[in-house]
Design a protein around this motif. Structure first.
Motif, short mmCIF file in Angstrom:
data_model
loop_
_atom_site.label_atom_id
_atom_site.label_comp_id
_atom_site.label_asym_id
_atom_site.label_seq_id
_atom_site.Cartn_x
_atom_site.Cartn_y
_atom_site.Cartn_z
N HIS A 270 28.16 41.04 34.58
CA HIS A 270 28.25 40.03 35.65
C HIS A 270 28.80 40.65 36.93
CE1 HIS A 270 26.98 36.56 33.37
NE2 HIS A 270 27.85 36.83 32.42
N LEU A 271 29.80 41.52 36.79
CA LEU A 271 30.39 42.15 37.97
C LEU A 271 29.35 43.00 38.70
CD1 LEU A 271 33.89 43.41 36.74
CD2 LEU A 271 33.43 41.55 38.30
N CYS A 272 28.65 43.83 37.96
CA CYS A 272 27.77 44.81 38.58
C CYS A 272 26.44 44.20 39.01
CB CYS A 272 27.54 45.98 37.64
SG CYS A 272 29.06 46.89 37.25
N ALA A 273 25.93 43.26 38.26
CA ALA A 273 24.61 42.72 38.57
C ALA A 273 24.65 41.56 39.56
CB ALA A 273 23.92 42.25 37.27
N ARG A 274 25.79 40.84 39.60
CA ARG A 274 25.82 39.64 40.43
C ARG A 274 26.96 39.65 41.43
NH1 ARG A 274 25.92 34.55 37.06
NH2 ARG A 274 25.02 33.64 38.94
N TRP A 275 28.18 39.86 40.96
CA TRP A 275 29.35 39.75 41.84
C TRP A 275 29.29 40.77 42.97
CZ3 TRP A 275 33.93 42.71 42.74
CH2 TRP A 275 34.93 42.01 43.42
N ALA A 276 28.84 42.00 42.67
CA ALA A 276 28.75 43.02 43.71
C ALA A 276 27.76 42.64 44.80
CB ALA A 276 28.34 44.36 43.08
N LYS A 277 26.88 41.70 44.49
CA LYS A 277 25.90 41.23 45.48
C LYS A 277 26.35 39.94 46.17
CE LYS A 277 22.00 43.28 42.99
NZ LYS A 277 22.79 43.95 41.97
N GLY A 278 27.61 39.53 45.92
CA GLY A 278 28.13 38.35 46.59
C GLY A 278 27.87 37.04 45.89
N ILE A 279 27.42 37.08 44.64
CA ILE A 279 27.12 35.86 43.88
C ILE A 279 28.37 35.39 43.16
CG2 ILE A 279 25.70 34.87 42.03
CD1 ILE A 279 23.60 37.00 42.70
N ASP A 280 28.61 34.07 43.17
CA ASP A 280 29.79 33.50 42.52
C ASP A 280 29.66 33.61 41.00
OD1 ASP A 280 32.10 32.08 41.92
OD2 ASP A 280 31.09 30.13 42.06
N ILE A 281 30.61 34.22 40.35
CA ILE A 281 30.60 34.34 38.89
C ILE A 281 31.84 33.68 38.28
CG2 ILE A 281 29.22 36.46 38.90
CD1 ILE A 281 31.87 37.96 38.24
N ALA A 282 32.51 32.80 39.02
CA ALA A 282 33.73 32.16 38.52
C ALA A 282 33.53 31.48 37.17
CB ALA A 282 34.28 31.19 39.55
N PRO A 283 32.42 30.73 36.95
CA PRO A 283 32.24 30.10 35.62
C PRO A 283 32.15 31.13 34.50
CG PRO A 283 30.78 29.10 37.24
CD PRO A 283 31.36 30.31 37.89
N GLN A 284 31.46 32.23 34.74
CA GLN A 284 31.34 33.26 33.71
C GLN A 284 32.69 33.93 33.44
OE1 GLN A 284 29.23 32.97 36.32
NE2 GLN A 284 27.36 32.32 35.27
N VAL A 285 33.46 34.16 34.50
CA VAL A 285 34.77 34.77 34.33
C VAL A 285 35.68 33.85 33.50
CG1 VAL A 285 36.87 35.51 35.53
CG2 VAL A 285 34.63 36.19 36.39
N ALA A 286 35.63 32.54 33.79
CA ALA A 286 36.44 31.59 33.03
C ALA A 286 36.05 31.58 31.56
CB ALA A 286 36.30 30.19 33.63
N MET A 287 34.74 31.59 31.29
CA MET A 287 34.26 31.58 29.90
C MET A 287 34.69 32.84 29.16
SD MET A 287 30.33 31.74 28.54
CE MET A 287 30.15 33.38 29.28
N LEU A 288 34.53 34.01 29.79
CA LEU A 288 34.87 35.26 29.13
C LEU A 288 36.38 35.42 28.98
CD1 LEU A 288 32.20 37.51 30.83
CD2 LEU A 288 32.30 36.89 28.41
N THR A 289 37.15 34.89 29.94
CA THR A 289 38.60 34.93 29.81
C THR A 289 39.05 34.13 28.60
OG1 THR A 289 38.91 35.22 32.19
CG2 THR A 289 40.78 34.37 30.95
N GLU A 290 38.46 32.95 28.42
CA GLU A 290 38.80 32.12 27.26
C GLU A 290 38.49 32.86 25.96
OE1 GLU A 290 37.57 27.81 25.27
OE2 GLU A 290 36.71 28.42 27.18
N ARG A 291 37.33 33.53 25.91
CA ARG A 291 36.97 34.26 24.70
C ARG A 291 37.90 35.45 24.47
NH1 ARG A 291 30.30 34.16 25.02
NH2 ARG A 291 30.11 31.89 24.80
N LEU A 292 38.26 36.13 25.53
CA LEU A 292 39.15 37.28 25.39
C LEU A 292 40.56 36.84 24.98
CD1 LEU A 292 37.84 39.35 28.38
CD2 LEU A 292 38.06 40.21 26.04
N GLU A 293 40.99 35.68 25.42
CA GLU A 293 42.28 35.16 24.97
C GLU A 293 42.27 34.91 23.47
OE1 GLU A 293 42.75 31.81 27.53
OE2 GLU A 293 43.83 32.95 29.07
N ARG A 294 41.14 34.42 22.96
CA ARG A 294 41.03 34.24 21.51
C ARG A 294 41.08 35.57 20.79
NH1 ARG A 294 36.06 30.90 19.06
NH2 ARG A 294 37.36 29.17 19.74
#
Length: 574
Positions: A270-294
């Motif tokens: 997500h960082l390299c394919a989308r965020w680096a191009k200025g695309i909002d990835i906040a929902p994906q970051v929230a989802m992956l953070t939740e999974r990483l917390e688990r």
């Protein structure tokens, strides 16, 4: 179904039937030459070279007799989507959660045995890298690496970005020595909806997502999600795998880090394919953070299960699983068992504490253990409320579980074994169940209303504890916290030598009373019941028996009233 798809895949006609299965792919049942086929359409983000690679793997596996559904047509692009037709396999999907973890382990091992021979022939899937290279491998498009983007990502996402960056760098450092692990064409990311059962056995995998060449142990780490949420289930899954694959699979101690790397790899995409191009990835970051917390609690449990699975089989008396029908005390013991596994993992690894807003210390272990306890309660007591030190209050009920994931965090962080996991159940304002476990010391204390207080020391039989029989304030051993309370004690009392936890000495009968003014509900809740069931008494600083009044007077009961009078006034001004 459109005419273009019917013609491209040689279907008998446009009549199709939606069927279950797959996480990101749409699936139908159609007919080709009079025989049923499973028709799949890829999501929009997939590319033809990737799907073609996967179909080559499936075809090669089918030729070897592996339990996969063979490709009969495709892949082909129609209207921007990639379509593939697979042979139809009769069967039913297994239950969720899976009730036979070893069978999943054996299925994955069988797939690995078949795919290991394909590694030299197929090479890496286009645009992918091994899981242990998640931080440093260039990503498709502009060849950015996750490591290059993390500093800017951290600044953009604040505290969440800081945590994710630190986690990524820590995991990468620990995985840096994994080169010697055997490699396979990986396929650990399948679930019950992608598997068919026939005659009570797993018969076929319906997925095409045989992803890429990776470390065998990395794929085993991803597949470990099927065995959640207990060590016993994970051990059974791993034993099933090792029965087929043998022990030479790589460093199983990396399972927890590789599970984190799986989610961090997706974050990097997500960082390299989308965020680096200025695309909002906040929902994906929230989802992956939740999974990483688990993963902070599940990964250590998977590692603990690996240790058990690789030991010589020990004869153990089977114990019934703890379920929603189990007693509250049984549930509390189960919570402590699960939490102890995770806490021991972090204690052995070593952690640095940071200071919270209330000036108390906290570590990654505090958060990991509390998340584990909350998920276990959601499984075993879904209607109850929860109050925890790190994550606050959740739910509204006359039954509240009070949790202190690591009591004694400062000791924990400096390697001192005098820390505890504290669990209590409050019902209608009264503490009715208490379990305190000291994993690094191998000691547990517990009580329930009317049962007495008990202590278990590793290697010894359980014993019932009772407070002292001292009947006079004169000569009584009384501990205080803070030391300024010494001036409030009546003449004639004695002060004991310093001890890590005076309340343990009290319920063992080695101390007569303890006057304390500090801390929170989760610090006191279990000890109120442990002291009472050992024959003692407790009065909080407001004259009641609540755990949220910053402590109060604990005693053996015989000198309780005299001490309350002698303290004069018995209550501490707010």
């Amino acid at each position: 179904m459109s005419t273009e798809v019917v013609n491209a895949l040689g279907l008998d006609g446009p009549g199709v039937e939606p069927i279950a299965g797959g996480r990101v792919n749409t699936i139908w049942r159609a007919y080709r030459d009079g025989a049923p086929v499973a028709l799949r359409r890829s999501p929009a983000f997939r590319r033809l070279p990737e799907v073609a690679y996967e179909c080559d793997v499936v075809t090669a596996l089918a030729e070897k007799g592996a339990p996969v559904a063979p490709v009969v047509a495709g892949p082909t692009v129609v209207d921007g989507a990639i379509w593939v037709a697979f042979s139809w396999v009769d069967g039913t999907h297994p239950a969720v959660p899976v009730d036979d973890p070893p069978s999943y382990g054996r299925l994955l091992a069988e797939l690995h045995e078949h795919t290991a021979a394909l590694v030299p022939r197929l090479g890496q899937r286009p645009g992918w890298s091994r899981l242990d290279e998640f931080l440093t491998a260039p990503r498709p498009g502009d060849d950015h690496t996750m490591a290059e983007l993390l500093p800017d990502f951290e600044r953009a996402f604040g505290a969440a970005g800081t945590w994710l960056r630190r986690l990524a760098e820590d995991v990468h450092e620990r995985l840096s020595g994994a080169e010697s692990c055997p490699r396979v064409v990986a396929h650990g990311d399948f679930g019950p909806g992608q598997v068919l059962m026939r005659d009570g056995h797993l018969s076929a995998v319906l997925d095409w997502d045989f992803t890429h060449v990776d470390l065998r142990v990395a794929d085993l780490a991803v597949a470990g999600a099927l065995a959640r949420p207990t060590v016993d289930r994970a051990e059974a899954f791993l034993r099933g795998y090792l029965e087929v694959a043998g022990p030479d699979v790589g460093d199983l101690g990396l399972l927890g880090d590789l599970r984190c790397a799986f989610h961090l790899h997706n974050l990097g995409n997500h960082l390299c394919a989308r965020w680096a191009k200025g695309i909002d990835i906040a929902p994906q970051v929230a989802m992956l953070t939740e999974r990483l917390e688990r993963e902070q609690w599940w990964g250590p449990m998977l590692v603990a299960a690996a240790r058990e699975a690789t030991r010589a089989r020990r004869v153990r008396r089977p114990s019934p699983p703890v379920t929603r029908e189990s007693s509250d005390l049984e549930v509390a013991h189960e919570l402590a068992d699960r939490a102890a596994m995770v806490a021991r993992h972090y204690f052995a690894r070593g952690l640095t504490a940071r200071t919270k807003a209330d000036a108390t210390p906290v570590t990654e272990a505090d958060h990991a253990v509390e998340r584990l306890l909350r998920e276990a309660l959601a499984e075993l007591r879904p209607d109850d409320a929860v109050l925890g030190e790190e994550l606050g209050t959740e739910g509204n009920s006359d039954r509240t579980w009070i949790l202190d994931p690591i009591d004694g965090t400062a000791a924990f962080a400096r390697g001192d074994p005098n820390w505890r996991i504290q669990i209590a159940l409050e019902r209608d304002g009264q503490i009715v169940v208490a379990v305190v476990d000291a994993p690094a010391l191998g000691v547990r204390w517990w009580a329930a209303i009317g049962t007495g207080t008990y202590e278990r020391v590793a290697g010894r039989p359980d014993r019932r504890l009772r407070v002292s029989t001292t009947a006079s304030v004169d000569g009584a051993l009384v501990a205080v916290q803070p030391e300024s309370f010494l001036r409030r004690l009546p003449p004639g009392t004695r002060q004991p030598a310093p001890t890590p936890l005076p309340l343990v000495d009290l319920i063992r009968g080695e101390l007569d009373a303890y006057l304390v003014h500090c801390c929170h509900a989760w610090d006191h809740a279990p000890w109120i019941l442990l002291v009472r069931e050992a024959g003692g008494s407790f009065t909080d600083h407001s004259g009641g028996t609540a755990p949220d009044q910053r402590g109060g007077l604990y005693s053996n009961g015989r000198i309780h009233d005299d001490l309350l009078v002698a303290l004069s006034p018995p209550r501490t001004p707010r």
